[in-house]
Write an enzyme that holds these catalytic residues in place. Structure first.
Site, short mmCIF file in Angstrom:
data_model
loop_
_atom_site.label_atom_id
_atom_site.label_comp_id
_atom_site.label_asym_id
_atom_site.label_seq_id
_atom_site.Cartn_x
_atom_site.Cartn_y
_atom_site.Cartn_z
N ARG A 67 55.91 41.66 32.91
CA ARG A 67 56.75 41.57 34.12
C ARG A 67 57.75 42.72 34.21
NH1 ARG A 67 57.32 35.01 34.62
NH2 ARG A 67 55.55 34.81 36.04
N GLY A 71 53.56 29.89 41.00
CA GLY A 71 53.99 29.00 42.10
C GLY A 71 54.01 29.70 43.44
N GLY A 117 48.96 30.75 37.22
CA GLY A 117 49.39 31.16 35.89
C GLY A 117 48.30 31.02 34.85
N LYS A 174 44.15 19.34 37.99
CA LYS A 174 44.30 18.22 38.91
C LYS A 174 44.09 18.59 40.37
CE LYS A 174 48.14 16.12 36.45
NZ LYS A 174 49.53 16.24 36.89
#
Ligand code: ADP
Ligand code: MG
Length: 396
Positions: free
Chosen positions: A36, A376, A353, A203
């Site tokens: 990053r 996200g 991620g 999920k």
């Protein structure tokens, strides 16, 4: 709407506030992955080369109490940045106050200062994370212009992104922000066709928004990972002990109906009696028998998915095809990576991620056109949502 970027403003002699994403993993004071920091370099270098005075800040981890501060200082990040830029980087160990203000007034053109973790402001009333207007105003008062390059927090409305921008200070995107938006938004809103979306992960509930949005946009949607079995349940197929979300079965039914033959489910699974790498595996077409759980897509599914992918011009991938962390259940994810790696003339994007981690770990990272740095934020872009951090950047 196109956003202004760092190239659209005059930086010479300006105090340039830069919200970067320096949220890196730190263990015992050592940065274990500086991806990053490296991703922020193009923007920082551009500002310095154009005579700006760079004031850099970021959050690092979650900070709720005084004790949480331990190990969450940006000091090691400033040190690493200094090595990467090959120039001194001044670090100020506070988020406001005289030391910070002095350090900023002492900056010459092309100098860099980093100040402390913005979430240290969360201890006393979550000022950063709840976008306390006073805090945003204070930070904005420290600079002349604001560059937001923190794509990873663009889905949040925090003082250090939205708060600063909403004071009216000229606000532009950095290169990382620009690149993320360009790839992901274009792939979703204006893709070269055929566009294939691959959705997996644990999920259904995490990915409902993405599936619903991409059903409208994609030409094909390939489903893998744990969410397979909620769809299987909806179709009346056997799932054994596989992961299933009982309260999402009705939703899965309606998604199947809505998507028609756009939606492609696995035709076989690699299964085991336990969630473990140390028990024998089995392969089953469709139904997973009692006592077994589906932990990866099977070889026939890999073949089927590769066949759909071979004509794709845009591929958007979110969520691993199996429990790639265990060697017995990574073949599905590898197979899909290989199919994507073979595409000659396609834009291929990973958002998410764990999917990004899987591509890195399995050695396919350089085969993709773009791997998003923001889990996200990329998920919300794939859902078609407006990101507040992005919306707050000035339009061209
Ligand atoms: P991303 O972070 O890319 O959005 P997710 O967080 O949704 O992806 O899902 C990643 C996780 O899903 C991984 O840890 C992986 O082990 C798990 N997973 C994939 N397939 C299965 C499966 N069949 N059963 C249980 N977990 C699974
Ligand atoms: Mg995840």
């Amino acid at each position: 709407m196109a956003k202004k970027t760092v190239e659209d403003i005059d930086l010479k002699g300006k105090k340039v506030l830069v919200r970067v994403d320096f949220n890196v993993p730190v263990k015992e004071g050592v940065i274990t992955d500086d991806t990053r920091i490296k991703a922020a370099l193009p923007t920082i270098t551009y500002i310095l080369n154009h005579g700006g005075k760079a004031i850099l800040f970021s959050h690092l981890g979650r900070v709720k109490t005084e004790e949480d501060k331990a190990g969450k200082s940006l000091a090691p990040v400033a040190k690493r940045l200094s090595e990467l830029l090959d120039k001194p980087v001044n670090f100020v160990s506070e988020t406001r106050g005289k030391d910070l203000e002095d350090a900023i007034s002492n900056l010459g053109d092309g100098d860099v200062v980093v100040f402390e973790n913005t979430r240290f402001e969360d201890i006393d009333g979550k000022k950063e994370s709840k976008n306390d207007p006073e805090l945003g105003k204070y930070w904005a008062s420290l600079g002349d212009v604001f560059v937001n390059d923190a794509f990873g927090t663009a889905h949040r409305s925090h003082a250090s992104n939205v708060g600063i921008a909403s004071t009216g200070i000229p606000t532009v995107a950095g290169y990382l922000m620009e690149k993320e938006i360009k790839f992901i938004q274009e792939a979703v809103e204006n893709p070269k066709r055929p566009m294939v979306a691959i959705l997996g992960g644990a999920k259904v509930s995490d990915k409902i928004g993405v599936i619903e949005n991409l059903i409208e946009k994609a030409d094909k949607i390939l489903i893998g990972g744990g969410m397979t079995y909620t769809f299987y349940e909806a179709k009346g197929l056997g799932i054994g002990n596989s992961l299933v979300e009982a309260d999402k079965v009705e939703l899965a039914k309606s998604l199947i109906e809505k998507a028609g033959d756009k939606l492609i489910l696995p035709v076989d699974s690699v299964t085991a009696a336990e969630f473990s790498n140390d028990v024998p595996t089995e392969t089953h077409d469709y139904d997973v028998p009692e006592g077994q759980m589906g932990l990866d897509i099977g070889p026939k599914t890999v073949e089927l998915f590769a066949d759909v992918l071979k004509d794709a011009k845009t591929v958007v991938w979110n969520g691993p095809m199996g429990v790639f962390e265990m060697s017995n259940f990574q073949k599905g994810t590898i197979g899909v990576c290989e199919a994507i790696a073979n595409l000659k003339d396609a834009t291929t994007i990973i958002g998410g991620g764990d999917s990004a981690a899987a591509a890195e770990q399995l050695g396919f990272a350089d085969k993709f056109s773009h791997i998003s740095t923001g889990g996200g934020a990329s998920l919300e872009l794939l859902e078609g949502k407006t990101l507040p951090g992005l919306a707050a950047i000035n339009d061209k």
